[in-house]
Scaffold this motif. Structure first.
Motif, PDB file in Angstrom:
ATOM      1  N   GLY A  59       0.803  -1.213   0.000  1.00  0.00           N
ATOM      2  CA  GLY A  59       0.000   0.000   0.000  1.00  0.00           C
ATOM      3  C   GLY A  59       0.838   1.265   0.000  1.00  0.00           C
ATOM      4  N   PHE A  60       0.149   2.391   0.222  1.00  0.00           N
ATOM      5  CA  PHE A  60       0.763   3.717   0.152  1.00  0.00           C
ATOM      6  C   PHE A  60       0.499   4.485   1.445  1.00  0.00           C
ATOM      7  CE2 PHE A  60       0.244   8.276  -0.806  1.00  0.00           C
ATOM      8  CZ  PHE A  60       1.528   8.561  -1.258  1.00  0.00           C
ATOM      9  N   ARG A  61       1.498   5.283   1.840  1.00  0.00           N
ATOM     10  CA  ARG A  61       1.387   6.109   3.043  1.00  0.00           C
ATOM     11  C   ARG A  61       2.092   7.437   2.801  1.00  0.00           C
ATOM     12  NH1 ARG A  61       4.139   4.521   8.879  1.00  0.00           N
ATOM     13  NH2 ARG A  61       3.017   6.017  10.201  1.00  0.00           N
ATOM     14  N   SER A  62       1.504   8.520   3.291  1.00  0.00           N
ATOM     15  CA  SER A  62       2.105   9.845   3.168  1.00  0.00           C
ATOM     16  C   SER A  62       2.029  10.543   4.520  1.00  0.00           C
ATOM     17  CB  SER A  62       1.366  10.665   2.109  1.00  0.00           C
ATOM     18  OG  SER A  62       1.830  12.005   2.104  1.00  0.00           O
ATOM     19  N   ILE A  63       3.163  11.121   4.947  1.00  0.00           N
ATOM     20  CA  ILE A  63       3.225  11.810   6.240  1.00  0.00           C
ATOM     21  C   ILE A  63       3.813  13.200   6.023  1.00  0.00           C
ATOM     22  CG2 ILE A  63       4.015  11.724   8.623  1.00  0.00           C
ATOM     23  CD1 ILE A  63       4.599   8.733   8.179  1.00  0.00           C
ATOM     24  N   LEU A  64       3.023  14.230   6.321  1.00  0.00           N
ATOM     25  CA  LEU A  64       3.469  15.621   6.245  1.00  0.00           C
ATOM     26  C   LEU A  64       3.752  16.134   7.648  1.00  0.00           C
ATOM     27  CD1 LEU A  64       3.839  18.406   4.830  1.00  0.00           C
ATOM     28  CD2 LEU A  64       1.378  18.760   5.211  1.00  0.00           C
ATOM     29  N   ASN A  65       4.933  16.716   7.837  1.00  0.00           N
ATOM     30  CA  ASN A  65       5.320  17.304   9.122  1.00  0.00           C
ATOM     31  C   ASN A  65       5.694  18.761   8.869  1.00  0.00           C
ATOM     32  OD1 ASN A  65       6.718  18.051  11.556  1.00  0.00           O
ATOM     33  ND2 ASN A  65       7.026  15.877  11.984  1.00  0.00           N
ATOM     34  N   ALA A  66       4.911  19.694   9.441  1.00  0.00           N
ATOM     35  CA  ALA A  66       5.150  21.132   9.257  1.00  0.00           C
ATOM     36  C   ALA A  66       5.347  21.782  10.626  1.00  0.00           C
ATOM     37  CB  ALA A  66       3.982  21.789   8.524  1.00  0.00           C
ATOM     38  N   GLN A  67       6.380  22.657  10.730  1.00  0.00           N
ATOM     39  CA  GLN A  67       6.707  23.291  12.007  1.00  0.00           C
ATOM     40  C   GLN A  67       7.054  24.761  11.790  1.00  0.00           C
ATOM     41  OE1 GLN A  67       9.921  21.078  13.784  1.00  0.00           O
ATOM     42  NE2 GLN A  67       8.895  19.105  13.528  1.00  0.00           N
ATOM     43  N   TYR A  68       6.646  25.574  12.763  1.00  0.00           N
ATOM     44  CA  TYR A  68       7.056  26.979  12.781  1.00  0.00           C
ATOM     45  C   TYR A  68       7.725  27.249  14.113  1.00  0.00           C
ATOM     46  CZ  TYR A  68       7.038  32.049  12.497  1.00  0.00           C
ATOM     47  OH  TYR A  68       7.427  33.357  12.463  1.00  0.00           O
ATOM     48  N   VAL A  69       8.975  27.748  14.067  1.00  0.00           N
ATOM     49  CA  VAL A  69       9.790  27.898  15.267  1.00  0.00           C
ATOM     50  C   VAL A  69      10.030  29.379  15.538  1.00  0.00           C
ATOM     51  CG1 VAL A  69      11.965  27.316  16.384  1.00  0.00           C
ATOM     52  CG2 VAL A  69      10.912  25.698  14.786  1.00  0.00           C
ATOM     53  N   ILE A  70       9.715  29.806  16.764  1.00  0.00           N
ATOM     54  CA  ILE A  70       9.920  31.185  17.202  1.00  0.00           C
ATOM     55  C   ILE A  70      11.077  31.213  18.192  1.00  0.00           C
ATOM     56  CG2 ILE A  70       8.880  33.155  18.374  1.00  0.00           C
ATOM     57  CD1 ILE A  70       6.151  32.119  17.483  1.00  0.00           C
ATOM     58  N   SER A  71      12.076  32.059  17.926  1.00  0.00           N
ATOM     59  CA  SER A  71      13.257  32.147  18.768  1.00  0.00           C
ATOM     60  C   SER A  71      13.244  33.437  19.593  1.00  0.00           C
ATOM     61  CB  SER A  71      14.515  32.101  17.894  1.00  0.00           C
ATOM     62  OG  SER A  71      15.670  32.308  18.674  1.00  0.00           O
TER      63      SER A  71
END
Length: 418
Positions: free
Chosen positions: A249-261
């Motif tokens: 089968g097929f799998r898709s994983i999106l990981n999105a991050q916004y980092v504030i310093s």
């Protein structure tokens, strides 16, 4: 009149058939540790509803993905007043140690060991911790309860205190820093249906860089400590089907991050990457598996770029964080073949090719085609597998670099590489 009579006859017939096809009982068998109520909660059918084989097949597919279940099946028995549906499960042993070890030809050695329970209280709750030694000691712990608030919603809590020696790539050479990251994370988990789920959360962490040796740059501080806030989104599409060691089968994983310093020396940045995974059965004993990762981050000219070239992340045999970039394209593809299978034990061979390229900090998309940024590592490996213990796959791979300034080395671990 004739038309009305025909309609009444059809209506009565359909009602009668519906009554005959109702589910009168739902039974789970084969589970010892896992709570029956925890498994029933995840099924789609209900008592008193009309029997639907498609829903039952989806339920079995869902059960196979649980850490507590090695295999699942169903049976339907006709009774006088309807149908009895039986879900059968073969349970996994779920208290599992984990281990990852890797070496390269420059005598580099690091390891990671841990212990996890994947079925706490018989409700598919994961809890555990990890100890890592990569020159310096590190600690991690987390708990994950995906069905805490019902069939679809859950919660995850993560803590880590990671210390490593990190190379920082400057214009006039390389510097080594002692790097510490201490983080606290909370994630809300929600599953829309069998294929689609989402995670949303926030991570508060501290980064501490301490210069050890190598070149210096007046524009790059030798010691600094900074607090950061990270917002995270994970979206997964999962249409995989499991049959013990085989996956399709097929799998898709999106990981999105916004980092504030909180410090100007490390600016705020956005980062995302997507893993596309495809698995295909080849004959009775073969399995072809591939993972394509594409990711981009804010293209700052910073020596602390977020995407790393690393043994345990993307290229087997390449070494520990040998380069960094603000963009990544990596393809891992491998053929797995069952050499021997007897009762619970499986011996599987593995032939792989790992290749990828990175965008330099502040660079452009042409960097992906630069030979200096490209790595290609073919290799071979073995898998020693226990079919009734969750993720009980001991792997050993040897990757041999064929591109410029390449290394080679072994990568050991628990579980498939992807």
């Amino acid at each position: 009149m004739k038309t009305t009579l025909t309609f009444i006859i059809l209506l009565i017939t359909s009602i009668t058939l519906a009554q005959d096809n109702v589910i009168t009982d739902i039974v789970v068998q084969g589970n010892n540790k896992t709570k029956t109520s925890a498994l029933i909660k995840l099924t789609s059918i209900k008592k008193g509803e009309v029997l639907d084989s498609l829903l039952i097949e989806k339920d079995v597919k869902r059960l196979k993905r649980l850490p507590s279940v090695a295999h699942a099946y169903y049976q339907v028995h006709e009774k006088e007043d309807g149908y009895e549906v039986i879900y059968g499960v073969e349970e996994n042993f779920t208290i599992i140690p984990s281990a990852n070890v890797y070496t390269t030809n420059d005598d580099e050695f690091a390891f990671r060991v841990g212990l996890y329970e994947f079925n706490l209280l018989g409700r598919n709750i994961t809890i555990g911790g990890i100890y890592q030694n990569d020159i310096y000691p590190s600690y991690m712990g987390n708990i994950r309860a995906p069905f805490l608030f019902g069939k679809r919603a859950g919660l995850a809590l993560n803590y880590s205190n990671i210390t490593t020696e990190e190379p920082v790539f400057l214009e006039n050479g390389t510097a080594d820093y002692k790097y510490n990251n201490t983080s606290y994370e909370i994630l809300g988990l929600y599953q829309f249906n069998l294929q689609n789920r989402i995670e949303l959360g926030v991570n508060y962490f501290n980064e501490d860089y301490e210069y050890k040796e190598g070149v210096t740059d007046p524009n790059v501080p030798q010691d600094f400590d900074v607090n950061k806030l990270l917002y995270k989104l994970i979206y997964e599409y999962n249409n995989l089907n499991y049959d013990y060691q085989y996956v399709s089968g097929f799998r898709s994983i999106l990981n999105a991050q916004y980092v504030i310093s909180t410090e100007d020396v490390l600016p705020d940045f956005f980062i995302w990457w997507n893993d596309f995974l495809y698995y295909h059965r080849v004959g009775k004993k073969g399995n072809w598996a591939s993972r394509l990762r594409f990711g981009l981050a804010s293209n700052d000219e910073s020596p602390f770029a977020p995407f790393a070239v690393d043994n345990n992340l993307n290229i087997r045999g390449v070494g520990n964080v040998i380069d960094r970039g603000t963009g990544v394209i990596v393809l891992n593809t491998e053929y797995r073949h069952t050499l021997y299978e007897k009762d619970w034990f499986v011996l599987q061979s593995n032939v792989f090719v790992d290749g990828g390229s990175w965008r330099n900090p502040g660079g452009d998309f042409d960097d992906f085609g630069d030979s200096q940024n490209f790595r290609l590592y073919p290799g071979v490996g073995l898998r020693f597998m226990h079919k009734k213990i969750f993720n009980a796959i001991f792997r050993i791979d040897y990757g041999y670099g064929v591109t410029e300034d390449a290394t080679n080395g072994f990568v050991f671990g628990i579980g498939q590489y992807f």
